[in-house]
Design an enzyme around this catalytic site. Structure first.
Site, short mmCIF file in Angstrom:
data_model
loop_
_atom_site.label_atom_id
_atom_site.label_comp_id
_atom_site.label_asym_id
_atom_site.label_seq_id
_atom_site.Cartn_x
_atom_site.Cartn_y
_atom_site.Cartn_z
N HIS A 205 -79.22 -86.13 -29.90
CA HIS A 205 -78.96 -87.56 -29.87
C HIS A 205 -79.41 -88.11 -28.61
CE1 HIS A 205 -75.43 -87.78 -27.08
NE2 HIS A 205 -75.28 -86.59 -27.43
N1 UDP Z 1 -69.11 -82.49 -31.49
C1 UDP Z 1 -68.17 -82.69 -32.62
N2 UDP Z 1 -68.93 -82.81 -33.96
C2 UDP Z 1 -70.14 -82.84 -33.96
C3 UDP Z 1 -70.95 -82.70 -32.76
C4 UDP Z 1 -70.33 -82.45 -31.69
O1 UDP Z 1 -66.93 -82.23 -32.58
O2 UDP Z 1 -70.50 -82.89 -35.10
C5 UDP Z 1 -68.39 -82.33 -30.28
C6 UDP Z 1 -68.72 -81.12 -29.39
O3 UDP Z 1 -68.04 -79.87 -29.72
C7 UDP Z 1 -68.56 -81.68 -28.03
C8 UDP Z 1 -68.84 -83.18 -28.07
O4 UDP Z 1 -68.72 -83.60 -29.49
O5 UDP Z 1 -67.20 -81.39 -27.51
C9 UDP Z 1 -70.24 -83.37 -27.49
O6 UDP Z 1 -70.58 -84.75 -27.74
P1 UDP Z 1 -71.88 -85.52 -27.60
O7 UDP Z 1 -73.04 -84.50 -27.84
O8 UDP Z 1 -71.66 -86.54 -28.64
O9 UDP Z 1 -72.07 -85.85 -26.39
P2 UDP Z 1 -72.52 -85.32 -24.74
O10 UDP Z 1 -71.74 -84.04 -24.54
O11 UDP Z 1 -73.97 -85.03 -24.97
O12 UDP Z 1 -72.01 -86.38 -23.78
#
Ligand code: UDP
Length: 361
Positions: A205
């Site tokens: 994303h």
């Molecule tokens: N996650 C979730 N469902 C999904 C995709 C991700 O629960 O369909 C969780 C994942 O396990 C982690 C978090 O969302 O705990 C990560 O979020 P994201 O990738 O949106 O943010 P980033 O870590 O890149 O800031």
């Protein structure tokens, strides 16, 4: 000590959950919870509150989607009266989203102490909106709680005084360890008919990957190869789904028979999906950390990572977006039976308790 805790977007919820627990259990801390509403629907927000047992927010600012500037400004406008009314001793923000910097700025301008959890991480890439949020939030924080040694180094290099820096471990991993047994009971693999099947899990994303049709297309070249080999499960972020249509890539994705597009799934189902996967391909920050603990090989489709410990312990490979490199990394991990990353120090499920103890003195 009265603390207003702020959560706004999906990756904040798994960080705020153990903090709310630890604060509620500490006699010296009176916690309040503010949801900014940056993510707001069932699949990106409400489900996480229920599954992680996060208390109902005391206040929801309901800012919704908007450009970075409008969202940051809206959060600031709506958060300032909350701080003025409730007069906390401190405001606590987590991670690197717009809610983090917006509420941080409001707090310090009102002379309220600012606590940043997951401070010090640096990708050294100022084109990432998250990197700007990290650098600015750290510069104005009074307490900087850090997940990994690189964070301490980065802050010292930026001149942050050592008495503000606390290496305490990783609250996201507190949540993972607490919920792993529950996640093991998830039926998601049955529902997707994936029991006993080799599959890869995919998420992406980051604007740098999904806003530019050339980059997004290159990543799809690699995914096409991977899904020729095994099922690829892809719970797709709303931003990415939007862009598939806007950039004219939807037909390509539809044509990949082994690529399973899903709506974003809940935390427990996602832990189960990651745990059972042969490999996880991602551009997420948090997922690099979670796969490290789940001992599932992670391929990070980015040019940099703010979480170098995941590479140092042998769990994560940083490969960029060149399809040949992504596929080569994929082939390496599926052929490797000796994969055994070590656990980073202090990623033991007690980071939030350490934070509570530090704050309450
Ligand atoms: N996650 C979730 N469902 C999904 C995709 C991700 O629960 O369909 C969780 C994942 O396990 C982690 C978090 O969302 O705990 C990560 O979020 P994201 O990738 O949106 O943010 P980033 O870590 O890149 O800031």
């Amino acid at each position: 000590m009265k603390i207003i805790n702020v959560a706004g977007a999906r990756p904040n919820f798994m960080k705020i959950a153990p903090l709310m627990d630890a604060f509620a259990a500490h006699p010296g801390i009176e916690p309040m919870l503010v949801h900014t509403g940056q993510h707001y629907d069932e699949k990106m927000s409400d489900l996480f509150f229920r599954q992680l047992g996060i208390p109902e927010p005391d206040i929801n600012l309901e800012v919704g989607s908007a450009s970075h500037a409008v969202m940051t400004a809206e959060i600031m406008k709506k958060f300032e009266p909350v701080v003025l009314e409730h007069k906390p001793d401190a405001v606590l923000v987590v991670g690197d989203v717009n809610s983090t910097i917006a509420c941080g700025l409001v707090a310090v301008k009102l002379g309220v102490k600012l606590i940043h959890v997951e401070a010090g991480l640096r990708s050294f890439d100022r084109n990432m909106p998250e990197e700007v949020n990290r650098v600015l939030t750290d510069a104005i924080s009074d307490y900087l709680f850090i997940t990994e040694p690189s964070g301490v180094e980065n802050l010292k290099n930026e001149g942050v005084s050592e008495d503000k820096i606390f290496l305490v471990g990783n609250v996201m991993i507190d949540t993972l360890l607490k919920n792993k047994a529950k996640a093991d009971e998830s039926k998601v693999l049955d529902e997707l008919d994936l029991n006993g099947v080799d599959y890869a899990a995919l998420t992406m994303h980051r604007p740098s990957n999904v806003d530019d049709p050339a980059v997004f297309g290159r990543i799809l070249d690699a995914i096409e190869r991977v899904q020729n080999d095994m099922v690829v499960v892809f719970p797709i972020h709303p931003r990415t789904r939007n862009n598939l249509g806007k950039l004219g890539l939807a037909d390509r994705v539809d044509a990949m028979v082994n690529l399973r597009l899903l709506d974003p799934v809940g935390y427990l189902d996602f832990l189960k999906l990651m745990s059972g996967a042969k490999v996880v391909l991602t551009d997420s920050g948090g997922i690099q950390e979670e796969t490290t603990i789940l001992k599932v090989p992670c391929i990070t489709m980015r040019e940099n990572t703010e979480r170098p410990i995941t590479i140092e312990v042998g769990a994560n490979q940083l490969v960029g977006t060149d399809p040949q490199k992504i596929v080569a990394a994929y082939e390496r991990v599926v052929g490797d039976n000796g994969f055994s990353p070590t656990v980073p120090d202090l990623w033991d499920g007690r980071a939030a308790v350490r934070i509570a103890e530090t704050l309450a003195g």
